[in-house]
Write a protein that holds these residues in place. Structure first.
Motif, PDB file in Angstrom:
ATOM      1  N   HIS A  50      -8.049 -27.742  43.108  1.00  0.00           N
ATOM      2  CA  HIS A  50      -7.756 -26.956  41.906  1.00  0.00           C
ATOM      3  C   HIS A  50      -6.377 -27.212  41.314  1.00  0.00           C
ATOM      4  O   HIS A  50      -6.196 -27.075  40.105  1.00  0.00           O
ATOM      5  CB  HIS A  50      -7.913 -25.466  42.189  1.00  0.00           C
ATOM      6  N   PHE A  51      -5.394 -27.565  42.123  1.00  0.00           N
ATOM      7  CA  PHE A  51      -4.021 -27.625  41.637  1.00  0.00           C
ATOM      8  C   PHE A  51      -3.411 -29.027  41.584  1.00  0.00           C
ATOM      9  O   PHE A  51      -2.350 -29.206  40.994  1.00  0.00           O
ATOM     10  CB  PHE A  51      -3.114 -26.734  42.488  1.00  0.00           C
ATOM     11  N   LEU A  52      -4.040 -30.004  42.203  1.00  0.00           N
ATOM     12  CA  LEU A  52      -3.477 -31.352  42.215  1.00  0.00           C
ATOM     13  C   LEU A  52      -4.332 -32.304  41.388  1.00  0.00           C
ATOM     14  O   LEU A  52      -5.486 -32.031  41.107  1.00  0.00           O
ATOM     15  CB  LEU A  52      -3.375 -31.870  43.654  1.00  0.00           C
ATOM     16  N   THR A  53      -3.753 -33.416  41.015  1.00  0.00           N
ATOM     17  CA  THR A  53      -4.428 -34.419  40.210  1.00  0.00           C
ATOM     18  C   THR A  53      -4.726 -35.630  41.072  1.00  0.00           C
ATOM     19  O   THR A  53      -3.847 -36.134  41.770  1.00  0.00           O
ATOM     20  CB  THR A  53      -3.515 -34.853  39.043  1.00  0.00           C
ATOM     21  N   LEU A  54      -5.974 -36.108  41.006  1.00  0.00           N
ATOM     22  CA  LEU A  54      -6.299 -37.373  41.660  1.00  0.00           C
ATOM     23  C   LEU A  54      -5.780 -38.508  40.792  1.00  0.00           C
ATOM     24  O   LEU A  54      -5.803 -38.422  39.566  1.00  0.00           O
ATOM     25  CB  LEU A  54      -7.804 -37.521  41.839  1.00  0.00           C
ATOM     26  N   CYS A  55      -5.315 -39.550  41.419  1.00  0.00           N
ATOM     27  CA  CYS A  55      -4.817 -40.715  40.700  1.00  0.00           C
ATOM     28  C   CYS A  55      -5.895 -41.241  39.764  1.00  0.00           C
ATOM     29  O   CYS A  55      -7.041 -41.416  40.158  1.00  0.00           O
ATOM     30  CB  CYS A  55      -4.401 -41.788  41.700  1.00  0.00           C
ATOM     31  N   ARG A  56      -5.529 -41.503  38.522  1.00  0.00           N
ATOM     32  CA  ARG A  56      -6.509 -41.950  37.530  1.00  0.00           C
ATOM     33  C   ARG A  56      -6.911 -43.404  37.740  1.00  0.00           C
ATOM     34  O   ARG A  56      -7.911 -43.854  37.190  1.00  0.00           O
ATOM     35  CB  ARG A  56      -5.972 -41.747  36.122  1.00  0.00           C
ATOM     36  N   GLU A  57      -6.171 -44.144  38.565  1.00  0.00           N
ATOM     37  CA  GLU A  57      -6.507 -45.545  38.824  1.00  0.00           C
ATOM     38  C   GLU A  57      -7.388 -45.699  40.058  1.00  0.00           C
ATOM     39  O   GLU A  57      -8.455 -46.277  39.985  1.00  0.00           O
ATOM     40  CB  GLU A  57      -5.232 -46.376  38.997  1.00  0.00           C
ATOM     41  N   CYS A  58      -6.930 -45.174  41.199  1.00  0.00           N
ATOM     42  CA  CYS A  58      -7.664 -45.397  42.449  1.00  0.00           C
ATOM     43  C   CYS A  58      -8.566 -44.218  42.832  1.00  0.00           C
ATOM     44  O   CYS A  58      -9.470 -44.383  43.637  1.00  0.00           O
ATOM     45  CB  CYS A  58      -6.701 -45.689  43.594  1.00  0.00           C
ATOM     46  N   THR A  63      -1.665 -36.737  43.368  1.00  0.00           N
ATOM     47  CA  THR A  63      -0.331 -37.028  42.861  1.00  0.00           C
ATOM     48  C   THR A  63       0.180 -35.869  42.013  1.00  0.00           C
ATOM     49  O   THR A  63      -0.598 -35.117  41.436  1.00  0.00           O
ATOM     50  CB  THR A  63      -0.325 -38.335  42.037  1.00  0.00           C
ATOM     51  N   ALA A  64       1.502 -35.749  41.949  1.00  0.00           N
ATOM     52  CA  ALA A  64       2.129 -34.753  41.095  1.00  0.00           C
ATOM     53  C   ALA A  64       2.784 -35.423  39.892  1.00  0.00           C
ATOM     54  O   ALA A  64       3.387 -34.762  39.061  1.00  0.00           O
ATOM     55  CB  ALA A  64       3.169 -33.961  41.877  1.00  0.00           C
ATOM     56  N   ASP A  65       2.643 -36.733  39.803  1.00  0.00           N
ATOM     57  CA  ASP A  65       3.248 -37.489  38.710  1.00  0.00           C
ATOM     58  C   ASP A  65       2.549 -37.163  37.395  1.00  0.00           C
ATOM     59  O   ASP A  65       1.325 -37.089  37.333  1.00  0.00           O
ATOM     60  CB  ASP A  65       3.149 -38.987  39.007  1.00  0.00           C
ATOM     61  N   ARG A  66       3.314 -36.980  36.329  1.00  0.00           N
ATOM     62  CA  ARG A  66       2.750 -36.610  35.024  1.00  0.00           C
ATOM     63  C   ARG A  66       1.860 -37.708  34.428  1.00  0.00           C
ATOM     64  O   ARG A  66       0.976 -37.428  33.638  1.00  0.00           O
ATOM     65  CB  ARG A  66       3.867 -36.258  34.055  1.00  0.00           C
ATOM     66  N   CYS A  73      -0.298 -47.179  43.034  1.00  0.00           N
ATOM     67  CA  CYS A  73      -0.872 -47.794  41.829  1.00  0.00           C
ATOM     68  C   CYS A  73       0.215 -48.137  40.819  1.00  0.00           C
ATOM     69  O   CYS A  73       0.129 -49.156  40.142  1.00  0.00           O
ATOM     70  CB  CYS A  73      -1.919 -46.875  41.201  1.00  0.00           C
ATOM     71  N   GLN A  74       1.247 -47.302  40.720  1.00  0.00           N
ATOM     72  CA  GLN A  74       2.347 -47.610  39.815  1.00  0.00           C
ATOM     73  C   GLN A  74       3.063 -48.877  40.243  1.00  0.00           C
ATOM     74  O   GLN A  74       3.396 -49.714  39.411  1.00  0.00           O
ATOM     75  CB  GLN A  74       3.337 -46.445  39.759  1.00  0.00           C
ATOM     76  N   ARG A  75       3.283 -49.041  41.552  1.00  0.00           N
ATOM     77  CA  ARG A  75       3.939 -50.250  42.053  1.00  0.00           C
ATOM     78  C   ARG A  75       3.054 -51.469  41.789  1.00  0.00           C
ATOM     79  O   ARG A  75       3.545 -52.522  41.409  1.00  0.00           O
ATOM     80  CB  ARG A  75       4.248 -50.120  43.539  1.00  0.00           C
TER      81      ARG A  75
END
Length: 84
Positions: A50-58, A63-66, A73-75
């Motif tokens: 409910h509160f966290l976001t799954l990485c949109r790539e993998c 992740t908590a990254d906006r 995945c960013q690297r």
């Protein structure tokens, strides 16, 4: 009839949202899916959904990254951009 129960020992860790104590198995599963952007915050399975976001790539790390991308995945994307 024999009834068996699987017992999972509790860890000292608690969910940072609902303060439920996590089992050792739940804690290991969370750490396997957690990104470094969470800063050590631990979530139980229901709060993580409910509160966290799954990485949109993998789609396999929380992740908590906006941007919605985990650090791995960013690297990878950054390395891909540099090599192009």
């Amino acid at each position: 009839m024999i009834r068996t129960e699987l017992l999972y020992p509790l860890s000292p860790a608690e969910c940072c949202v609902c303060e439920r104590t996590l089992s050792v198995r739940e804690l290991e599963e969370f750490y396997g899916m957690a990104d470094e952007t969470l800063g050590g915050d631990i979530h139980c399975p229901s709060c993580a959904v409910h509160f966290l976001t799954l990485c949109r790539e993998c789609s396999c790390r929380y992740t908590a990254d906006r941007s919605g991308m985990c650090g791995e995945c960013q690297r990878h994307d950054y390395a891909y951009i540099l090599s192009s």
